[in-house]
Scaffold this motif. Structure first.
Motif, PDB file in Angstrom:
ATOM      1  N   GLY A 146      16.591  -6.243  44.307  1.00  0.00           N
ATOM      2  CA  GLY A 146      16.283  -5.197  43.335  1.00  0.00           C
ATOM      3  C   GLY A 146      14.782  -5.111  43.142  1.00  0.00           C
ATOM      4  N   TRP A 147      14.369  -4.500  42.018  1.00  0.00           N
ATOM      5  CA  TRP A 147      12.955  -4.188  41.837  1.00  0.00           C
ATOM      6  C   TRP A 147      12.517  -4.517  40.412  1.00  0.00           C
ATOM      7  N   ASP A 148      11.481  -5.334  40.313  1.00  0.00           N
ATOM      8  CA  ASP A 148      10.884  -5.701  39.027  1.00  0.00           C
ATOM      9  C   ASP A 148       9.901  -4.590  38.662  1.00  0.00           C
ATOM     10  N   ALA A 149      10.424  -3.477  38.130  1.00  0.00           N
ATOM     11  CA  ALA A 149       9.712  -2.205  38.178  1.00  0.00           C
ATOM     12  C   ALA A 149       8.833  -1.881  36.982  1.00  0.00           C
ATOM     13  N   PHE A 150       8.986  -2.595  35.869  1.00  0.00           N
ATOM     14  CA  PHE A 150       8.097  -2.365  34.730  1.00  0.00           C
ATOM     15  C   PHE A 150       6.802  -3.149  34.922  1.00  0.00           C
ATOM     16  N   GLY A 151       5.734  -2.749  34.213  1.00  0.00           N
ATOM     17  CA  GLY A 151       4.519  -3.549  34.242  1.00  0.00           C
ATOM     18  C   GLY A 151       3.241  -2.754  34.128  1.00  0.00           C
ATOM     19  N   LEU A 152       2.172  -3.459  33.874  1.00  0.00           N
ATOM     20  CA  LEU A 152       0.865  -2.869  33.625  1.00  0.00           C
ATOM     21  C   LEU A 152       0.304  -2.066  34.800  1.00  0.00           C
ATOM     22  N   PRO A 153       0.429  -2.518  36.067  1.00  0.00           N
ATOM     23  CA  PRO A 153      -0.160  -1.749  37.172  1.00  0.00           C
ATOM     24  C   PRO A 153       0.343  -0.311  37.239  1.00  0.00           C
ATOM     25  N   ALA A 154       1.629  -0.098  36.982  1.00  0.00           N
ATOM     26  CA  ALA A 154       2.165   1.264  37.038  1.00  0.00           C
ATOM     27  C   ALA A 154       1.546   2.137  35.953  1.00  0.00           C
ATOM     28  N   GLU A 155       1.342   1.563  34.765  1.00  0.00           N
ATOM     29  CA  GLU A 155       0.759   2.346  33.682  1.00  0.00           C
ATOM     30  C   GLU A 155      -0.702   2.678  33.975  1.00  0.00           C
ATOM     31  N   ASN A 156      -1.446   1.736  34.505  1.00  0.00           N
ATOM     32  CA  ASN A 156      -2.840   2.008  34.862  1.00  0.00           C
ATOM     33  C   ASN A 156      -2.923   3.058  35.966  1.00  0.00           C
ATOM     34  N   ALA A 157      -1.992   2.983  36.934  1.00  0.00           N
ATOM     35  CA  ALA A 157      -1.966   3.986  38.004  1.00  0.00           C
ATOM     36  C   ALA A 157      -1.663   5.367  37.434  1.00  0.00           C
ATOM     37  N   ALA A 158      -0.787   5.399  36.425  1.00  0.00           N
ATOM     38  CA  ALA A 158      -0.455   6.683  35.794  1.00  0.00           C
ATOM     39  C   ALA A 158      -1.667   7.283  35.110  1.00  0.00           C
ATOM     40  N   ILE A 159      -2.461   6.453  34.423  1.00  0.00           N
ATOM     41  CA  ILE A 159      -3.664   6.935  33.742  1.00  0.00           C
ATOM     42  C   ILE A 159      -4.681   7.449  34.760  1.00  0.00           C
ATOM     43  N   GLU A 160      -4.852   6.704  35.872  1.00  0.00           N
ATOM     44  CA  GLU A 160      -5.836   7.081  36.875  1.00  0.00           C
ATOM     45  C   GLU A 160      -5.436   8.350  37.629  1.00  0.00           C
ATOM     46  N   ARG A 161      -4.125   8.505  37.870  1.00  0.00           N
ATOM     47  CA  ARG A 161      -3.658   9.619  38.703  1.00  0.00           C
ATOM     48  C   ARG A 161      -3.134  10.788  37.884  1.00  0.00           C
ATOM     49  N   GLY A 162      -2.943  10.581  36.581  1.00  0.00           N
ATOM     50  CA  GLY A 162      -2.430  11.655  35.743  1.00  0.00           C
ATOM     51  C   GLY A 162      -0.973  11.969  35.993  1.00  0.00           C
ATOM     52  N   ILE A 163      -0.169  10.953  36.371  1.00  0.00           N
ATOM     53  CA  ILE A 163       1.257  11.162  36.634  1.00  0.00           C
ATOM     54  C   ILE A 163       2.069  10.179  35.810  1.00  0.00           C
ATOM     55  N   ASP A 164       3.330  10.487  35.656  1.00  0.00           N
ATOM     56  CA  ASP A 164       4.251   9.613  34.933  1.00  0.00           C
ATOM     57  C   ASP A 164       4.402   8.300  35.713  1.00  0.00           C
ATOM     58  N   PRO A 165       4.356   7.138  35.045  1.00  0.00           N
ATOM     59  CA  PRO A 165       4.543   5.866  35.763  1.00  0.00           C
ATOM     60  C   PRO A 165       5.895   5.775  36.457  1.00  0.00           C
ATOM     61  N   ALA A 166       6.896   6.476  35.929  1.00  0.00           N
ATOM     62  CA  ALA A 166       8.206   6.469  36.590  1.00  0.00           C
ATOM     63  C   ALA A 166       8.114   7.122  37.960  1.00  0.00           C
TER      64      ALA A 166
END
Length: 1107
Positions: free
Chosen positions: A185-205
């Motif tokens: 499976g996938w450990d999918a929550f976490g800080l990197p996704a949120e930072n990527a969302a801020i940098e790219r302007g997209i939903d972390p999901a």
């Protein structure tokens, strides 16, 4: 028929050498038992020279029905001889593309999986459906799991290593017949996704799901076999609904609570930072803002409630090396139980501000006379109170997050001092009565003891370093000495950290041992109310609050009237709201605080206005129980059913990096022990609530790193000339770079894309190379150039199979079982074949002499010289040596097969030394190929047996050895093994359809090609000892010097002492080398016959002569 008659006429001379036929209705076990009682006498008859009168013994007449039975077998031999194909040339190399095999078999496996899924139906909660060829419910269940990955976007070699190890073990267990659960499976929550969302302007999901799709393709490309029907991601509401349910269960038991805690706060991004996210200047790693220390209300899980069980049960995990020793030690130290005392140090405030006594915990109360300062953590109440009026103190506190944990920097508090609790006693030395400075020190942890340490520079390494840095001109007081009179002192400028005897600095306790002084000092302090016996723990309650969006929402609603109210279970999951406008603006901070429609809700208890908790959970909460979800991954009501938990837990083998040895494994143990106290896991207490039976902690992967020999700067790939890999050159200077293996990182330019490697060499070669390069638990130094050895090995196996397969298939079409008097429908069995061969050879030589062996072999090959009779063949001279060589080669081959089977089974199932599996299989490959290329030389006779006249006695044995090799390779190189298996088991030909199956007694259904993973894994047939070699090398020493090494027969086991020495000397004297060198044939040479003493060692492998 005339040709057949010739062979029958010659065969009649075998007469009494042949034993009666065996009943056709015996199975393999019964056949073996029937043979066992005759084996020893038969083997002795084969190994010894028969008496002369036996050579001339007239064969007895056999009944006519025997010869009538033999006629069809002779006909089958003739067909086999005249119509069989020859093996391809020894230097033949078949086309082989490992990457193409990956594509081919991945497609076939997926088709098979989908077909199986349609046949079996949807996976129910408790039912476990595995492969298309799932084992029956009676098969032993086994649960093998690697730590699931964070979907960062690309696999790295560390991922590939852990998943290769896991897949190898799972495939091996499946072939053993186990019902294997092997999900991912996938450990999918976490800080990197949120930072990527801020940098790219997209939903972390969106970012996370795209990464999962890409990484899933990479995982599938590595030829792994996973239970994809159980796949989930922790960011899916269907999963985190149950994480929230577990939180509420903890809350009901009082194990989830809120309390204030000091955190690193970024005022620009408006979020809490981990210590690792604060740079050396105390600034946020992302915004660059000065990090603040703030006291915030946080959620904690009360892991301290289970700390004693967590510590005590480490002994259970240590049994049979179930967990690595280093992991257990790391956990023990993290839990950190310490026995000692609490001692109160009164505080003197010169500015008239009152402060309570400072209470410290120490494991060495015997050193209390050596206290020279007090050190406080930044969170200590005295420090926090003084910081309100002390600007310099507050400035120091602001820089502390950026200081290393072992920093020697300190801030001495002005206007406040401490007093030793023994200062007011009359017999206390004056030095101890002096007031003590109080420092704020980074090395003091706020969560250890009471955030206060008594500084004893003379007897603690850390205190000594701190004192020397801050009070370098003041002497260190030594209150403990190695000797009772203090005459022996510790090394200069170094603390004495051991137990010993108290010195004169300890007043009335001088001369006493540390143990005795500890008891008396504690008793005195307790009588004065200034101290008490105590224990302390390093482990603190688990802070799970995160002021972030991309995590599991905490299912609590805050009401002004009712307080913190749990969300009703029927309202779970509390889903994350969509906040696209927040990401589109690249805004920092926690968007949940601004999601007003989501935050503002009625109180579940009173119905009044209330607000949701806007914190989310630490991602360690998800990973602390995810492994329990896999056995029942689609249960919509519960995290998992009790039946699923009882059936699958605890996990049999858990595999992951040693960097997760503390926090992840500790939190998983805590949650598992808690769940074992609930109805979710009824039998959990039987395993002490421990989630993992066996933990394999694999080492890290280091990459080859080039650096400039002059500056030490890491070089990019384009800066190094690698035309000659063994001699790289720095392009700019022409010098040889420094080559090291370092942890892979972008800054060192030593990262390796496993996808590129698999596309170039194939997934199987990459897998085998990863396993071969280092033991599982050790650091793997990735060197792509060395993969060529693995490629050569795989090609040799493939070429051997392709070269001989047509010959093997022909042998199956025209079998010869009745020449060994096995039933007509009996499938070739190496053990019975060898037992029968020993007996047959022994009886033939007893009746006809050693020359019968050649005729016997010619009958088996169907190639008798025209016009030759059996007697004429015998008259040509003794060829007994050839027969013995062939038999010895058979024994050597099958002995090596059995040795490898035992070693590989042990490595796969208990030692997990997978690197030795590859080396053992490489060694067996060499033996099999050497056996197929065996040549015999006898005077002018030289015959390449395998190319000119294939010896059928050994053909099936080499075939069986190759099959065993491919099966043992299958877990490591699955696509390659499937391809080899398909070559060895091709679809039925037109001949087979017209005249029946290849294997005697088989059926057309049995001839349908199947996956190699449907086959049982090879097991020992207990012939290893039986196949002991007849000869061994013997080292001959004279007066301690090695003179020669000769080959001798293995000494009879019943010989020992003088009889063994006599036998060894007689055998040595018959060898050509000993005759030439050690029998005095030349003037002045050694004659071992005149030795004063003979010493035989190592069961005859070493013989020493003392002259």
């Amino acid at each position: 028929m005339l040709a057949i008659g010739k062979h029958v006429h010659s065969a009649k001379c075998l007469g009494s050498a042949l034993v009666r036929p065996l009943p056709s209705n015996l199975n393999s076990h019964q056949l073996y038992e029937h043979q066992h009682q005759h084996y020893r006498s038969a083997r002795r008859g084969f190994q010894t020279t028969p008496p002369r009168h036996q050579h001339q013994h007239n064969p007895q007449r056999l009944p006519l029905r025997f010869w009538l039975q033999l006629v069809p077998e002779i006909a089958r031999l003739i067909l086999r001889s005249h119509f069989r194909p020859k093996p391809k040339p020894a230097n033949y190399s078949a086309p082989l593309s490992l990457p193409s095999l990956d594509t081919k078999w991945q497609q076939k496996w997926e088709e098979l999986r989908l077909t199986s899924r349609q046949r079996v139906g949807h996976v129910e909660h408790v039912e476990h459906v595995d492969d298309p060829q799932a084992q029956t419910s009676s098969a032993k269940k086994i649960y093998i799991l690697p730590m699931f990955p964070y979907p960062s976007g690309d696999l790295h070699l560390g991922h590939l290593r852990v998943y290769t190890i896991s897949d190898v073990l799972a495939r091996f267990r499946r072939m053993q017949g186990h019902d294997v659960l092997h999900p991912i499976g996938w450990d999918a929550f976490g800080l990197p996704a949120e930072n990527a969302a801020i940098e790219r302007g997209i939903d972390p999901a969106t970012w996370t799901k795209a990464n999962i799709k890409r990484m899933k393709g990479q995982v599938q490309a590595m030829n792994g076999h996973w239970d994809w029907d159980r796949e989930f991601a922790t960011c899916d509401p269907a999963f985190y609904k149950h994480t929230q349910r577990l939180f509420l269960l903890l809350h009901e038991r009082g194990l989830a609570y809120q309390a204030e805690s000091l955190v690193n706060y970024d005022p620009v991004d408006k979020t809490v930072l981990a210590n690792e996210q604060v740079d050396a200047n105390g600034n946020s790693w992302r915004s660059g803002a000065k990090v603040e220390q703030r006291l915030l209300k946080q959620w904690f899980l009360k892991i301290s409630e289970f700390r004693q069980e967590l510590l005590d049960d480490l002994k259970h995990l240590a049994k049979d090396d179930a967990w690595p020793e280093r992991v257990l030690l790391m956990q023990k130290n993290w839990i950190g139980k310490s026995q000692g005392a609490r001692i109160k140090f009164p505080v003197i405030a010169y500015n008239q501000q009152a402060h309570s006594d400072i209470e410290v915990f120490t494991t060495r109360p015997d050193t209390v006379f050596g206290v020279q300062y007090i050190a406080l953590a930044s969170t200590h109440p005295i420090v926090q109170a003084l910081a309100n009026s002390d600007v310099e103190l507050q400035a120091f506190l602001d820089t502390m997050p950026a200081l290393p944990a072992d920093s020697k920097v300190g801030y001495m508090l002005p206007h406040v001092r401490a007093t030793n609790p023994l200062a007011y006693e009359q017999n206390t030395p004056d030095a101890t009565k002096t007031s003590l400075p109080i420092y704020v020190a980074p090395y003091v942890l706020g969560d250890y003891g009471d955030g206060a340490v008594m500084g004893v520079p003379g007897h603690d390494v850390r205190d000594h370093a701190f004192w020397k840095h801050n009070r370098y001109d003041e002497p260190v007081r030594m209150v403990i000495s190695p000797s009772p009179d203090g005459s022996t002192i510790a090394k200069e400028n170094q603390p004495f950290v051991h137990h010993g005897h108290l010195t004169h600095h300890s007043g009335p306790y001088a001369g006493q041992t540390t143990a005795k002084a500890t008891r008396k000092i504690l008793a005195f302090l307790e009588s004065k109310g200034l101290g008490s016996r105590a224990e302390t723990w390093r482990l603190r309650d688990w802070l799970v609050s995160r002021q972030r969006y991309w995590g599991t929402p905490i299912p609590i609603i805050h009401c002004n009237n009712c307080g913190a109210v749990p969300v009703p279970v029927e309202q779970l999951p509390v889903e994350l709201p969509v906040v696209d406008s927040h990401w589109a603006k690249s805004k920092a901070g926690n968007p949940l605080e601004e999601a007003h429609e989501w935050v503002n809700v009625p109180c579940p208890k009173c119905g009044g206005a209330a607000k949701r908790d806007t914190d989310t959970m630490d991602t360690f909460v998800d990973s602390s129980w995810y492994f329990m979800r896999f056995p029942d991954s689609e249960n919509p009501i519960m995290p998992f059913s009790p039946a699923a938990a009882d059936t699958s837990l605890p996990i049999d083998i858990y595999i992951g990096g040693v960097e997760h040895a503390i926090l992840h494994l500790l939190y998983a143990r805590f949650i598992s022990k808690f769940i074992a106290t609930t109805d979710l896991w009824p039998t959990g207490s039987m395993s002490l609530g421990e989630p993992f039976k066996k933990v394999l902690a694999q080492g890290m992967v280091h990459g080859k790193t080039y650096s400039d020999p002059d500056t030490g700067r890491f070089l990019k790939p384009g800066e190094v000339d690698l035309k000659e890999p063994l001699r790289p050159i720095v392009i700019s200077s022409g010098k040889v770079p420094k080559i090291t293996f370092e942890k892979m990182s972008k800054s060192k330019y030593n990262g390796v894309d496993p996808g590129t490697c698999m596309k170039k060499y194939g997934a199987d070669a990459t897998r085998a190379h990863i396993l071969f390069q280092a033991p599982v638990s050790e650091v793997l130094e990735w060197d792509e150039e060395k993969i060529s050895g693995v490629l050569r090995w795989l090609r040799r196996v493939h070429d051997h199979i392709d070269r001989w397969n047509a010959v093997w298939l022909n042998a199956e079409k025209y079998p010869i079982p009745n020449l060994l008097f096995l039933p007509q429908n009996f499938k070739f069995n190496p053990k019975l074949y060898l037992l029968r061969s020993f007996e047959m050879y022994g009886q033939i030589m007893q009746v006809t002499g050693p020359d019968a062996s050649k005729s016997f072999r010619h009958i088996h090959s169907g190639k008798l010289p025209p016009g030759d009779t059996f007697q004429q063949e015998v008259a040509r001279g003794s060829l007994q040596e050839i027969a013995k060589i062939v038999m010895a080669e058979d024994k050597k081959l099958w002995r090596e097969v059995q040795k490898t089977i035992v070693a590989v089974n042990e490595s796969y199932s208990s030692t997990y030394s997978l690197n030795t599996v590859v080396s053992d299989l490489m060694s067996l490959t060499n033996t099999i190929i050497d056996n197929s290329n065996m040549t015999i030389k006898r005077g002018s006779l030289q015959q390449t047996l395998r190319d000119q006249c294939v010896p059928l006695l050994s053909l099936e044995l080499n075939h069986e050895a190759t099959i065993a090799l491919v099966k043992m390779m299958a877990p490591i190189a699955p696509a390659f093994a499937e391809e080899c298996w398909s070559i060895l088991n091709p679809p039925p030909t037109m001949w087979d359809k017209l005249f029946g199956p290849r294997v005697p007694g088989g059926s057309q259904s049995e001839q349908k090609p199947q996956s190699i993973f449907d086959q049982p894994f090879p097991e020992s047939d207990n012939t290893y000892e039986m196949l002991a070699p007849e000869k061994q090398l013997c080292s001959v020493q004279v007066d301690g010097r090695l003179r020669c090494v000769v080959e001798l027969p293995v000494p009879p086991q019943e010989l020992n002492g003088g009889e063994l020495e006599k036998w060894m000397v007689e055998e040595l004297l018959q060898t050509e080398e000993v005759k030439a060198k050690l029998m005095g044939s030349r003037k002045g040479s050694i004659d071992i016959r005149k030795a004063k003493r003979v010493i035989v060692a190592r069961a005859g492998k070493t013989v020493s002569f003392v002259m």
